[in-house]
Design a protein around this motif. Structure first.
Motif, PDB file in Angstrom:
ATOM      1  N   ASP A  97       0.825  -1.211   0.000  1.00  0.00           N
ATOM      2  CA  ASP A  97       0.000   0.000   0.000  1.00  0.00           C
ATOM      3  C   ASP A  97       0.860   1.262   0.000  1.00  0.00           C
ATOM      4  OD1 ASP A  97      -2.374  -1.443  -0.123  1.00  0.00           O
ATOM      5  OD2 ASP A  97      -2.560  -1.539   2.064  1.00  0.00           O
ATOM      6  N   GLU A  98       1.947   1.257   0.783  1.00  0.00           N
ATOM      7  CA  GLU A  98       2.864   2.391   0.794  1.00  0.00           C
ATOM      8  C   GLU A  98       3.540   2.537  -0.570  1.00  0.00           C
ATOM      9  OE1 GLU A  98       2.589   0.092   3.169  1.00  0.00           O
ATOM     10  OE2 GLU A  98       2.907   0.946   5.152  1.00  0.00           O
ATOM     11  N   ALA A  99       3.921   1.407  -1.158  1.00  0.00           N
ATOM     12  CA  ALA A  99       4.545   1.428  -2.482  1.00  0.00           C
ATOM     13  C   ALA A  99       3.591   2.035  -3.512  1.00  0.00           C
ATOM     14  CB  ALA A  99       4.947   0.013  -2.901  1.00  0.00           C
ATOM     15  N   LEU A 100       2.352   1.589  -3.486  1.00  0.00           N
ATOM     16  CA  LEU A 100       1.365   2.101  -4.442  1.00  0.00           C
ATOM     17  C   LEU A 100       1.124   3.594  -4.244  1.00  0.00           C
ATOM     18  CD1 LEU A 100      -1.094  -0.914  -4.413  1.00  0.00           C
ATOM     19  CD2 LEU A 100       0.394  -0.203  -6.303  1.00  0.00           C
ATOM     20  N   ALA A 101       1.105   4.048  -2.993  1.00  0.00           N
ATOM     21  CA  ALA A 101       0.902   5.474  -2.739  1.00  0.00           C
ATOM     22  C   ALA A 101       2.022   6.299  -3.367  1.00  0.00           C
ATOM     23  CB  ALA A 101       0.821   5.738  -1.237  1.00  0.00           C
ATOM     24  N   ASP A 102       3.267   5.849  -3.218  1.00  0.00           N
ATOM     25  CA  ASP A 102       4.384   6.578  -3.822  1.00  0.00           C
ATOM     26  C   ASP A 102       4.313   6.552  -5.350  1.00  0.00           C
ATOM     27  OD1 ASP A 102       5.800   7.745  -1.736  1.00  0.00           O
ATOM     28  OD2 ASP A 102       7.010   5.962  -1.365  1.00  0.00           O
ATOM     29  N   CYS A 103       4.072   5.386  -5.918  1.00  0.00           N
ATOM     30  CA  CYS A 103       3.985   5.296  -7.378  1.00  0.00           C
ATOM     31  C   CYS A 103       2.820   6.130  -7.916  1.00  0.00           C
ATOM     32  CB  CYS A 103       3.852   3.843  -7.827  1.00  0.00           C
ATOM     33  SG  CYS A 103       5.416   2.945  -7.805  1.00  0.00           S
ATOM     34  N   ASN A 104       1.695   6.079  -7.239  1.00  0.00           N
ATOM     35  CA  ASN A 104       0.533   6.854  -7.684  1.00  0.00           C
ATOM     36  C   ASN A 104       0.805   8.355  -7.636  1.00  0.00           C
ATOM     37  OD1 ASN A 104      -1.046   4.628  -8.317  1.00  0.00           O
ATOM     38  ND2 ASN A 104      -1.938   4.516  -6.282  1.00  0.00           N
ATOM     39  N   ALA A 105       1.548   8.806  -6.630  1.00  0.00           N
ATOM     40  CA  ALA A 105       1.885  10.228  -6.537  1.00  0.00           C
ATOM     41  C   ALA A 105       2.738  10.663  -7.726  1.00  0.00           C
ATOM     42  CB  ALA A 105       2.611  10.516  -5.226  1.00  0.00           C
ATOM     43  N   VAL A 106       3.673   9.829  -8.128  1.00  0.00           N
ATOM     44  CA  VAL A 106       4.515  10.152  -9.286  1.00  0.00           C
ATOM     45  C   VAL A 106       3.677  10.120 -10.562  1.00  0.00           C
ATOM     46  CG1 VAL A 106       6.496   9.434 -10.684  1.00  0.00           C
ATOM     47  CG2 VAL A 106       6.629   9.317  -8.181  1.00  0.00           C
TER      48      VAL A 106
END
Length: 158
Positions: A97-106
């Motif tokens: 979930d943390e990984a997806l949040a970072d990727c989604n922000a980019v």
């Protein structure tokens, strides 16, 4: 260069990046450690921390890497490479979930970033959402059909 400019953090940083590229991670981290001890601009210090975090990720020193990514992001908040690589670190930590949040922000800023699309695909894959992973891999290949990271290989027990 370090012999010529021993008080230059960039000399240590440059040597650290070369060592990191060669796979000598312990020595690379030592060089980055020296570079971050020097005062400098936010941009330079942030890059030193970012690359040390990358090396720490390769060494599976995830907590140290996450801490360095956080500090680097405070110094250079507009640098999306920090979130991009932190996504990879979180994926390796199985914190999807943390990984997806970072990727989604980019991807909100750069929706055609094939590197981020495949990183997010890897996070989805790790999370077990194969349809979302395949969608991201396929999207990256639409943008660049020769992009190796987008050419995922699925192994099944079939």
């Amino acid at each position: 260069m370090v012999r010529l400019a021993p008080s230059s953090p960039d000399a240590y940083y440059d040597r650290g990046t070369v060592l990191q590229d060669k796979g000598d991670l312990d020595r690379a981290i030592a060089e980055f450690n020296t570079a971050v001890k020097f005062p400098g601009t936010n941009q330079n210090r942030g890059l030193h921390l970012y690359n040390r975090a990358r090396a720490q990720t390769y060494r599976k020193q995830y907590d140290a890497a996450i801490a360095d990514f956080a500090e680097a992001q405070k110094l250079i908040p507009d640098n999306t490479q920090i979130q991009n690589y932190r996504c990879i670190t979180y994926t390796e930590m199985k914190k999807f979930d943390e990984a997806l949040a970072d990727c989604n922000a980019v991807l909100a800023k750069f929706p055609k970033s094939i590197y981020t699309l495949t990183s997010r695909g890897n996070a989805y894959f790790g999370k077990g959402d194969l349809d979302a992973a395949l969608k991201d891999y396929n999207e990256s290949l639409k943008i660049n059909p020769n992009y190796k990271r987008g050419q995922a290989v699925y192994v099944t027990d079939a």
